[in-house]
Design an enzyme around this catalytic site. Structure first.
Site, PDB file in Angstrom:
ATOM      1  N   ARG A  84       0.664  -1.472  -0.116  1.00 59.43           N
ATOM      2  CA  ARG A  84       0.103  -0.247   0.025  1.00 59.43           C
ATOM      3  C   ARG A  84       0.810   1.505  -0.479  1.00 59.43           C
ATOM      4  O   ARG A  84       1.949   1.675   0.554  1.00 59.43           O
ATOM      5  CB  ARG A  84      -0.953  -0.294   1.117  1.00 59.43           C
ATOM      6  N   HIS A 114      -0.967  -3.047  -5.173  1.00 58.73           N
ATOM      7  CA  HIS A 114      -0.102  -3.659  -5.538  1.00 58.73           C
ATOM      8  C   HIS A 114      -0.014  -2.739  -7.014  1.00 58.73           C
ATOM      9  O   HIS A 114      -0.786  -3.620  -7.708  1.00 58.73           O
ATOM     10  CB  HIS A 114      -0.898  -4.778  -6.029  1.00 58.73           C
ATOM     11  N   HIS A 188       3.543 -13.516  -4.953  1.00 54.68           N
ATOM     12  CA  HIS A 188       1.859 -13.101  -4.655  1.00 54.68           C
ATOM     13  C   HIS A 188       1.505 -14.413  -4.368  1.00 54.68           C
ATOM     14  O   HIS A 188      -0.330 -14.921  -4.056  1.00 54.68           O
ATOM     15  CB  HIS A 188       0.975 -12.417  -5.043  1.00 54.68           C
ATOM     16  N   ASP A 260      -2.286  -9.569   7.949  1.00 54.95           N
ATOM     17  CA  ASP A 260      -2.369  -9.215   7.255  1.00 54.95           C
ATOM     18  C   ASP A 260      -1.133  -7.762   7.100  1.00 54.95           C
ATOM     19  O   ASP A 260      -1.931  -6.683   7.077  1.00 54.95           O
ATOM     20  CB  ASP A 260      -3.131  -8.883   6.373  1.00 54.95           C
ATOM     21  N   GLU A 330       5.123 -12.600   0.880  1.00 52.37           N
ATOM     22  CA  GLU A 330       5.321 -11.478   0.674  1.00 52.37           C
ATOM     23  C   GLU A 330       6.123 -10.639   0.975  1.00 52.37           C
ATOM     24  O   GLU A 330       6.715 -10.463   1.865  1.00 52.37           O
ATOM     25  CB  GLU A 330       3.943 -10.624   0.577  1.00 52.37           C
TER      26      GLU A 330
HETATM   27  C1  BGC Z   1      -2.280  -7.899   1.064  1.00 52.77           C
HETATM   28  C2  BGC Z   1      -4.018  -7.577   1.905  1.00 52.77           C
HETATM   29  C3  BGC Z   1      -4.835  -7.993  -0.215  1.00 52.77           C
HETATM   30  C4  BGC Z   1      -4.155  -9.075  -0.446  1.00 52.77           C
HETATM   31  C5  BGC Z   1      -4.813  -9.095  -1.804  1.00 52.77           C
HETATM   32  C6  BGC Z   1      -2.159  -8.978   0.483  1.00 52.77           C
HETATM   33  O1  BGC Z   1      -0.640  -8.078   0.200  1.00 52.77           O
HETATM   34  O2  BGC Z   1      -1.943  -7.310   1.905  1.00 52.77           O
HETATM   35  O3  BGC Z   1      -4.369  -6.130   2.314  1.00 52.77           O
HETATM   36  O4  BGC Z   1      -6.494  -7.518   0.664  1.00 52.77           O
HETATM   37  O5  BGC Z   1      -2.852  -8.363  -1.405  1.00 52.77           O
HETATM   38  O6  BGC Z   1      -4.821  -7.849  -2.388  1.00 52.77           O
END
Ligand code: BGC
Length: 365
Positions: A84, A114, A188, A260, A330
């Site tokens: 983010r 992302h 991911h 998360d 990640e």
């Molecule tokens: C994030 C989550 C998100 C997910 C899917 C992850 O890398 O930390 O908050 O919902 O990706 O987009």
């Protein structure tokens, strides 16, 4: 003759009208991976259990259509900026950049997640499969134009997947830019050692080599604090069943609806460690003995236990995916680094080479 080999097949057309291919990588050590040039997506990874039985242990789909929603980015290469950026804004050399801020948790202020509306995961990349000795892999390449999703600079990027005879899946990232820009790439992939429709990963054991985590506000943006995990729900240093504390009343777990969060790796540079290739953690499944270790040159690890959506999607086997049906490990720089000058920078200047590496080392125990 090498014990490793590959084959190539059509994988259908993406929602952007691009033709995708799928590469099957037969590793000399027994692990088999199916990967696509559509954003480097991981379609399948077969690993042996403690009795030698092979199973596909990632969430993926049989055709590009399964990925049409983008989110939650099952198995994709993420760029230009993974994770983010608050409000989708950052200032660089006196210029304020505005990116799409499409992601927002309840109570949040919006953010870029992302890479934006069409991140690098949503393009078909150039792809050259290879066998080198007992290694097999694919070299993926992509060019992101200046202004792509609001980011400055034309970025030329290369990601190499290598599957070795020791059952290591190595991911090497390399990028250059013609204007200073933030780059924070990751992979991911979501693992479930019982198989993608095998239910929750809460019974998996997770180890994270980190004493500190970066808590977030309600919108999942790091507050800027770095706090110790000492004995709490975030202390995975000696290994803990994921479900052990995931439902405890804890403000951070409530914000993320589970894990998360971004852990600061003890041996990484953000924690004052020496950096280089360090062990980030491990994931084990007591039921079948499958395990992996994650090693990385990155300073942090975001762990996401697939908490958000209901995942009303069918897995490859036709069964429905479910809440917490996978775990993403990640490797990355900390979220919102472009707005946190005190943290290791994600800004890459012209003439510099962005270069990171992560290894997923599969095994049994
Ligand atoms: C994030 C989550 C998100 C997910 C899917 C992850 O890398 O930390 O908050 O919902 O990706 O987009």
């Amino acid at each position: 003759m090498s014990k490793a080999s590959y084959s190539v097949a059509d994988f259908g057309v993406t929602k952007y009208g691009e033709k995708a291919r799928k590469f099957t990588l037969n590793g000399a050590g027994g692990v088999v991976m199916e990967v696509s040039d559509y954003g480097g997506k991981i379609v399948k990874i077969f690993t042996p259990d403690r009795d030698g039985k092979m199973k596909d242990v990632v969430v993926g789909f049989d055709s590009p259509a399964g990925w049409d929603n983008g989110d939650p980015y099952w198995g994709c290469i993420i760029g230009r900026y993974g994770n983010r950026i608050a409000k989708g804004e950052f200032t660089l050399n006196g210029v304020k950049y505005k990116l799409p801020a499409l992601n927002n948790a309840p109570g949040g202020i919006g953010c870029n997640l992302h890479g934006g509306a069409r991140g690098w995961d949503a393009y078909v990349w150039g792809a050259e499969p290879f066998v080198k000795g007992d290694d097999v892999g694919v070299v993926f390449t992509h060019v992101s134009p200046d202004g792509d999703e609001g980011f400055p600079g034309k970025v030329e990027v290369k990601v190499v997947y290598t599957l070795t005879a020791a059952n290591v899946w190595r991911v090497e990232y390399e990028a250059t830019t013609d204007k200073e820009t933030p780059i924070n790439m990751t992979q991911h992939v979501y693992f479930n050692f019982k198989g993608e429709a095998g239910g929750t990963i809460e019974d998996h054991e997770l180890m994270i080599a980190a004493s500190q985590v970066t808590p977030t506000d309600a919108g999942q943006i790091p507050t800027g604090e770095i706090v110790k995990v000492d004995g709490g729900a975030f202390d995975f240093r000696s290994g803990m069943r994921i479900g052990e504390k995931i439902n405890e009343p804890d403000e951070q777990l409530e914000i993320g609806k589970g894990y998360d969060h971004n852990w600061v790796l003890d041996e990484g540079v953000m924690a004052g460690g020496k950096g280089g290739l360090v062990k980030a953690g491990s994931l084990k499944c007591p039921l079948n003995g499958r395990m992996l270790e994650v090693w990385t040159t990155e300073p942090c690890l975001q762990v996401y236990t697939a908490n958000w959506a209901s995942y009303d999607q069918k897995a490859k086997g036709g069964e429905h995916l479910s809440f917490r049906c996978g775990i993403a490990l990640e490797t990355q720089h900390a979220p919102d680094s472009p707005n946190k000058p005190q943290w290791p920078t994600t800004f890459v200047k012209p003439g510099e080479v962005y270069k990171t590496m992560t290894e997923f080392r599969f095994g049994i125990y």
